[in-house]
Design a protein around this motif. Structure first.
Motif, PDB file in Angstrom:
ATOM      1  N   CYS A  84       1.129   3.497   5.770  1.00 56.59           N
ATOM      2  CA  CYS A  84       0.976   2.452   4.758  1.00 56.59           C
ATOM      3  C   CYS A  84       1.559   1.129   5.237  1.00 56.59           C
ATOM      4  O   CYS A  84       0.995   0.072   4.939  1.00 56.59           O
ATOM      5  CB  CYS A  84       1.551   2.876   3.412  1.00 56.59           C
ATOM      6  SG  CYS A  84       3.322   2.984   3.325  1.00 56.59           S
ATOM      7  N   PHE A 138       0.820  -1.206   0.000  1.00 49.94           N
ATOM      8  CA  PHE A 138       0.000   0.000   0.000  1.00 49.94           C
ATOM      9  C   PHE A 138       0.858   1.262   0.000  1.00 49.94           C
ATOM     10  O   PHE A 138       0.351   2.345   0.199  1.00 49.94           O
ATOM     11  CB  PHE A 138      -0.912   0.025   1.228  1.00 49.94           C
ATOM     12  CG  PHE A 138      -1.960  -1.044   1.238  1.00 49.94           C
ATOM     13  CD1 PHE A 138      -3.050  -0.972   0.390  1.00 49.94           C
ATOM     14  CD2 PHE A 138      -1.853  -2.133   2.091  1.00 49.94           C
ATOM     15  CE1 PHE A 138      -4.029  -1.953   0.396  1.00 49.94           C
ATOM     16  CE2 PHE A 138      -2.831  -3.123   2.102  1.00 49.94           C
ATOM     17  CZ  PHE A 138      -3.915  -3.026   1.253  1.00 49.94           C
ATOM     18  N   CYS A 139       2.176   1.142  -0.191  1.00 51.41           N
ATOM     19  CA  CYS A 139       3.082   2.269   0.003  1.00 51.41           C
ATOM     20  C   CYS A 139       3.523   2.948  -1.285  1.00 51.41           C
ATOM     21  O   CYS A 139       4.470   3.719  -1.270  1.00 51.41           O
ATOM     22  CB  CYS A 139       4.319   1.812   0.775  1.00 51.41           C
ATOM     23  SG  CYS A 139       3.929   1.177   2.413  1.00 51.41           S
ATOM     24  N   LYS A 141      -1.072  -0.388   7.284  1.00 58.17           N
ATOM     25  CA  LYS A 141      -2.112  -0.969   6.428  1.00 58.17           C
ATOM     26  C   LYS A 141      -1.666  -2.310   5.876  1.00 58.17           C
ATOM     27  O   LYS A 141      -2.452  -3.262   5.806  1.00 58.17           O
ATOM     28  CB  LYS A 141      -2.450  -0.032   5.267  1.00 58.17           C
ATOM     29  CG  LYS A 141      -3.249   1.178   5.639  1.00 58.17           C
ATOM     30  CD  LYS A 141      -3.496   2.035   4.396  1.00 58.17           C
ATOM     31  CE  LYS A 141      -4.086   3.368   4.744  1.00 58.17           C
ATOM     32  NZ  LYS A 141      -4.216   4.242   3.562  1.00 58.17           N
ATOM     33  N   ASN A 142      -0.389  -2.384   5.457  1.00 53.78           N
ATOM     34  CA  ASN A 142       0.144  -3.652   4.943  1.00 53.78           C
ATOM     35  C   ASN A 142       0.030  -4.747   5.999  1.00 53.78           C
ATOM     36  O   ASN A 142      -0.413  -5.865   5.714  1.00 53.78           O
ATOM     37  CB  ASN A 142       1.616  -3.508   4.539  1.00 53.78           C
ATOM     38  CG  ASN A 142       1.826  -2.662   3.317  1.00 53.78           C
ATOM     39  OD1 ASN A 142       0.907  -2.376   2.565  1.00 53.78           O
ATOM     40  ND2 ASN A 142       3.058  -2.229   3.120  1.00 53.78           N
ATOM     41  N   ASP A 168       3.458   9.079   6.329  1.00 54.46           N
ATOM     42  CA  ASP A 168       2.825   8.303   5.263  1.00 54.46           C
ATOM     43  C   ASP A 168       3.335   6.867   5.256  1.00 54.46           C
ATOM     44  O   ASP A 168       2.555   5.917   5.107  1.00 54.46           O
ATOM     45  CB  ASP A 168       3.085   8.935   3.887  1.00 54.46           C
ATOM     46  CG  ASP A 168       2.371  10.253   3.692  1.00 54.46           C
ATOM     47  OD1 ASP A 168       1.355  10.495   4.382  1.00 54.46           O
ATOM     48  OD2 ASP A 168       2.838  11.055   2.854  1.00 54.46           O
ATOM     49  N   GLU A 184       4.435   6.878  -1.370  1.00 53.30           N
ATOM     50  CA  GLU A 184       4.427   7.440  -0.016  1.00 53.30           C
ATOM     51  C   GLU A 184       5.855   7.794   0.384  1.00 53.30           C
ATOM     52  O   GLU A 184       6.730   6.942   0.368  1.00 53.30           O
ATOM     53  CB  GLU A 184       3.841   6.429   0.980  1.00 53.30           C
ATOM     54  CG  GLU A 184       2.473   5.900   0.615  1.00 53.30           C
ATOM     55  CD  GLU A 184       1.383   6.952   0.595  1.00 53.30           C
ATOM     56  OE1 GLU A 184       1.555   8.013   1.205  1.00 53.30           O
ATOM     57  OE2 GLU A 184       0.367   6.715  -0.052  1.00 53.30           O
TER      58      GLU A 184
END
Length: 131
Positions: A44, A31-32, A47-48, A40, A35
């Motif tokens: 991310c 998800f990066c 999120k990962n 950020d 970023e």
């Protein structure tokens, strides 16, 4: 650069396993893209990890449903030992960054990679049972 090299090494090892278990991506979801700030990157990488942890939990539950009581207990003990190993390994791997802004990113990325690897291992077990 060290983080990227680790991801490449893990990706290579996982890609060798992929052929044996079917249609699985060769690396954890990322998800990066694009970023660049520390905030950020922290968001991310979190999120990962959340994504991979969710996928691992789902895979674990599927596998548990395929096992008898003794096997379920053995899997639980293995999973608890794996969690301890993962956490200690990531603490060790990220030790040089403690106190710095990149520590959380390195630690979380490490957890994500181990979590992804474990999910692939459990998916392989499911595949072997279903064959």
């Amino acid at each position: 650069m060290r983080l990227y090299a680790g991801l490449v090494n893990i990706g290579i090892g996982v890609s060798l396993l992929v052929g044996a278990i079917g249609n699985v991506s060769a690396a954890p979801i990322e998800f990066c893209d694009g970023e660049y700030t520390t905030i950020d990157l922290n968001n991310c990488t979190s999120k990962n990890l959340d994504y991979e942890d969710s996928k691992l939990n789902s895979t674990y539950k599927t596998l548990r449903g395929m096992l008898d009581r003794t096997e379920k207990n053995n899997l639980k003990q293995a999973q608890l030992a794996w969690i301890d190993f993962r956490d200690k390994s990531c603490n060790f791997t990220s030790r040089e960054l403690v106190g710095g802004s990149m520590h959380a990113i390195e630690y979380t990325s490490c957890l994500t990679n181990y979590t992804y690897q474990r999910r692939i291992e459990l998916q392989k077990e499911i595949y072997n049972i279903q064959r």
